[in-house]
Design an enzyme around this catalytic site. Structure first.
Site, mmCIF file in Angstrom:
data_model
loop_
_atom_site.group_PDB
_atom_site.id
_atom_site.type_symbol
_atom_site.label_atom_id
_atom_site.label_comp_id
_atom_site.label_asym_id
_atom_site.label_seq_id
_atom_site.Cartn_x
_atom_site.Cartn_y
_atom_site.Cartn_z
ATOM 1 N N ARG A 156 17.478 41.125 47.268
ATOM 2 C CA ARG A 156 16.130 41.339 46.740
ATOM 3 C C ARG A 156 15.455 40.017 46.381
ATOM 4 N NH1 ARG A 156 15.972 47.083 43.592
ATOM 5 N NH2 ARG A 156 17.247 48.200 45.101
ATOM 6 N N SER A 269 23.928 67.640 38.596
ATOM 7 C CA SER A 269 22.931 66.592 38.801
ATOM 8 C C SER A 269 22.310 66.665 40.192
ATOM 9 C CB SER A 269 23.600 65.222 38.607
ATOM 10 O OG SER A 269 22.721 64.156 38.895
ATOM 11 N N LYS A 288 31.343 66.221 36.805
ATOM 12 C CA LYS A 288 29.984 66.320 37.341
ATOM 13 C C LYS A 288 30.000 67.089 38.661
ATOM 14 C CE LYS A 288 29.858 62.010 40.046
ATOM 15 N NZ LYS A 288 31.250 61.592 39.833
ATOM 16 N N SER A 321 10.517 59.195 42.281
ATOM 17 C CA SER A 321 9.572 58.094 42.456
ATOM 18 C C SER A 321 9.557 57.453 43.827
ATOM 19 C CB SER A 321 9.848 57.011 41.412
ATOM 20 O OG SER A 321 11.140 56.467 41.604
ATOM 21 N N THR A 392 8.830 57.699 29.730
ATOM 22 C CA THR A 392 8.667 56.261 29.553
ATOM 23 C C THR A 392 7.297 55.941 28.975
ATOM 24 O OG1 THR A 392 8.774 54.103 30.641
ATOM 25 C CG2 THR A 392 7.752 55.879 31.880
ATOM 26 N N LYS A 395 5.002 53.068 32.170
ATOM 27 C CA LYS A 395 4.353 53.303 33.467
ATOM 28 C C LYS A 395 2.908 53.764 33.216
ATOM 29 C CE LYS A 395 8.576 53.801 36.117
ATOM 30 N NZ LYS A 395 9.460 53.148 35.137
ATOM 31 N N THR A 425 17.891 46.298 19.178
ATOM 32 C CA THR A 425 16.745 45.887 18.366
ATOM 33 C C THR A 425 15.560 46.806 18.628
ATOM 34 O OG1 THR A 425 17.455 43.586 18.363
ATOM 35 C CG2 THR A 425 15.143 44.001 17.890
ATOM 36 N N THR A 510 18.082 51.562 46.386
ATOM 37 C CA THR A 510 17.023 52.409 45.828
ATOM 38 C C THR A 510 16.730 53.595 46.739
ATOM 39 O OG1 THR A 510 16.077 50.420 44.830
ATOM 40 C CG2 THR A 510 14.681 52.376 44.892
#
Length: 609
Positions: A156, A269, A288, A321, A392, A395, A425, A510
């Site tokens: 990448r 899943s 799973k 996505s 999220t 986005k 944090t 991906t």
């Protein structure tokens, strides 16, 4: 094959990852599709079995369809075939075709345990033991791993793209004077530059400073964090919500912690779930079961094999996505209720984008009912059926961070046990204030959603007219199929270099190998002129490089949904919802504080929506 694995020293001593790597390595000879098949052809047992099976197939006039080899007529195989022909056939035969032959040859050879093998086991560089007396060469491992990425074209490259807040979707590259148009941002609605969001963050930064000061347990828990969680719980109509540093962390921490706390839990899943969910499932250590993407019949088959008393989690997404497909929320919730499972729904690419208030696809499926639905309504709809929702803030909401929403007890348990929450944090005050402002704004304003989805429709129509292949889907994602990692990267580079357009290439892991694509995401800020330039530039790249068109993909069997007979699904946003019908064309951008229902019902009844 268990028998082969036990008898063959090569298979027994080589690691699965090494064998997988060898299967992806080009062979030294044209007679084999990869290095693993080439090695098998040299083996006195496997090679003979493959040859016997190949001769039988050739003499019968058959051809392994999976290899795409030519069919041979009976007259063409009357004489003894050449060795090169046999090897070509042998390389194409599947493991099922030669299983019997291999077992027969193994029984004939009857090799003793530990018998000599002409091949050394394949051991990847990362598993090589250090030479005695020498320190381990760490850098060699790093270089070897990088070489693998370069070799399979999945390495990448990150482009230097600096988005201009006042002019987004415009950005500059490494040189400030070199400007480009961004067509692949996940800032779907341009909320990162929204004045309400920016000014809120500026004021908060001046008042509370840059950082949070620690974890939520140590100085990092303020009124703004609690306010954001209340806003998120209200958005999804859940009793409680919990904010994380990112949704990757939210998915990983929640799935792993939740599954560990449920005795003998099983997670079901979707095969196309995001890496964060997959990681959370792995970290949980529980059993799973993977169901085929969006295949609820397969999901039910798996559920039927499980005892009703066993706790079960069905994990899936709404908007996937990279393909743009949309999860079957209604059907999966129905199955969950039927078989005593709970649902974990990832709405990451849907929050802000769908529904009358931007709560996501689950809200959108009951668009009319949710338009003016009071918070205390006793009527249950799709969103109420989902047990846990993750989303999220980075986005469509334009800031950063992730969250979950669910029952008060569930949220409190994750807050109390999840390491990914406890030891991280806290998000800075300015971030959580900006996120809350963005959510409130989009709950009241449909304008940005309407603009984005209208531009998506327009772009898909332009590309379809040019026969440029778009993976069919009903969402806001425009995945343009290329089908080769190296070519896809070159197309992306050409768009950037020659046309000042930034669209990142998407490759493995991906998306699956062979399904590489350019993932385009229009925003409300993309003008008609920008879109025209994009379409002309894509056409130029396709022509200049001879890239496959939609009709060509379909003629050769298709890929990634671009197949013969495929019907483009209707957009999830209807014409009325997008204010495209004659009754709603006069709709104007609502004022901040005006509800969506007040805005749209001025021009159309709820029934029409």
């Amino acid at each position: 094959m268990e028998l082969a694995a036990k008898a063959c020293p090569f298979l027994r001593n080589s690691t699965p990852s090494a064998l997988r790597s060898l299967s992806q390595r080009p062979a030294k000879t044209a007679m084999a599709p990869n290095g693993l098949v080439h090695m098998a052809q040299q083996c006195p047992v496997m090679g003979k079995a493959m040859t016997v099976q190949a001769r039988s197939a050739m003499m019968a006039g058959g051809c392994p369809a999976s290899a795409g080899a030519r069919h041979f007529s009976a007259s063409a195989v009357k004489s003894k075939p050449a060795k090169s022909q046999v090897l070509s056939y042998a390389s194409a035969i599947s493991s099922n075709d030669i299983k019997a032959s291999v077992q027969h040859e193994l029984h004939k050879a009857n090799p003793a345990p530990g018998a000599a093998c002409p091949f050394k086991p394949v051991v990847p560089v990362s598993h090589v033991a250090p030479t005695a007396g020498k320190t381990f060469d760490y850098e060699a491992i790093y270089e070897a791993e990088l070489d693998k990425k370069h070799h399979d074209k999945s390495y990448r490259f990150f482009n230097n793209i600096n988005r201009l807040a006042q002019r987004f979707p415009r950005a500059h590259t490494a040189k400030i004077e070199d400007e480009v148009t961004v067509w692949c941002s996940n800032d779907y609605l341009g909320m990162s530059k929204n004045p309400v969001v920016v000014e809120t963050m500026k004021a908060t930064l001046s008042k509370y400073g840059a950082g949070a000061g620690g974890t939520r347990n140590i100085a990092g828990n303020g009124a703004l964090h609690l306010e954001l969680e209340e806003e998120l719980a209200s958005l999804h109509r859940k009793p409680a919500a919990l904010v994380f540093s990112s949704c990757y962390v939210a998915n990983d921490a929640t799935l792993s912690t939740l599954a560990q706390k449920l005795p003998n839990c099983v997670i079901l899943s979707d095969a196309m779930n995001h890496a964060s969910m997959i990681q959370g499932i792995k970290h949980s250590g529980v059993k799973k079961m993977i169901f085929r993407h969006n295949d609820t019949a397969h999901l039910e088959e798996l559920l039927q094999t499980l005892d009703p008393s066993i706790p079960k989690i069905i994990a899936f997404e709404t908007v996937y996505s990279m393909s743009g497909t949309i999860g079957k929320v209604n059907d999966i919730c129905r199955l969950a209720k039927k078989y005593g499972a709970i649902t974990f729904l990832d709405e990451v690419h849907a929050v802000g984008m769908y529904g009358p208030h931007g709560a996501g696809v689950a809200e959108h499926l009951d668009f009319a009912d949710n338009l003016n639905r009071p918070l205390d309504s006793p009527v249950k709809n799709v969103m109420d059926q989902v047990d846990i929702i993750s989303g999220t803030l980075g986005k469509a909401f334009g800031v950063v961070g992730g969250y979950i929403a669910g029952s008060a007890a569930l949220v409190d348990m994750i807050r109390s046990y999840a390491p990914g929450f406890i030891f991280t944090t806290s998000l800075p005050p300015a971030i959580v204030a900006g996120a809350a402002a963005s959510i409130r704004y989009l709950r009241n304003s449909p304008h940005e959603r309407i603009g984005q989805h209208t531009n998506t429709r327009t772009l898909k129509a332009h590309l379809a007219a040019l026969d440029i292949p778009v993976v069919p889907n009903p969402s806001h994602i425009v995945p343009v199929l290329v089908g080769d990692a190296e070519i896809c990267k070159a197309a992306s580079d050409e768009l950037l270099r020659s046309h000042n357009i930034y669209v990142q290439s998407i490759n493995y892991p991906t998306v699956p190998r062979g399904e590489e694509r350019l993932r385009i995401t229009p925003t409300p800020g993309h003008t008609e002129e920008m879109m025209g330039h994009l379409v002309r530039s894509l056409e130029s790249v396709w022509q200049r490089n001879g890239l496959k068109r939609t009709t060509e993909w379909k003629a050769t069997g298709g890929r990634a949904g671009v197949v013969e007979g495929a019907v483009d699904p209707a957009p999830i946003w209807t014409d009325a919802q997008l204010s495209l019908s004659s009754q709603v064309l006069g709709a104007t951008k609502p004022l901040v504080g005006q509800t969506l229902g007040e805005s749209l019902t001025r021009h159309a009844s709820v029934a029409q929506l």
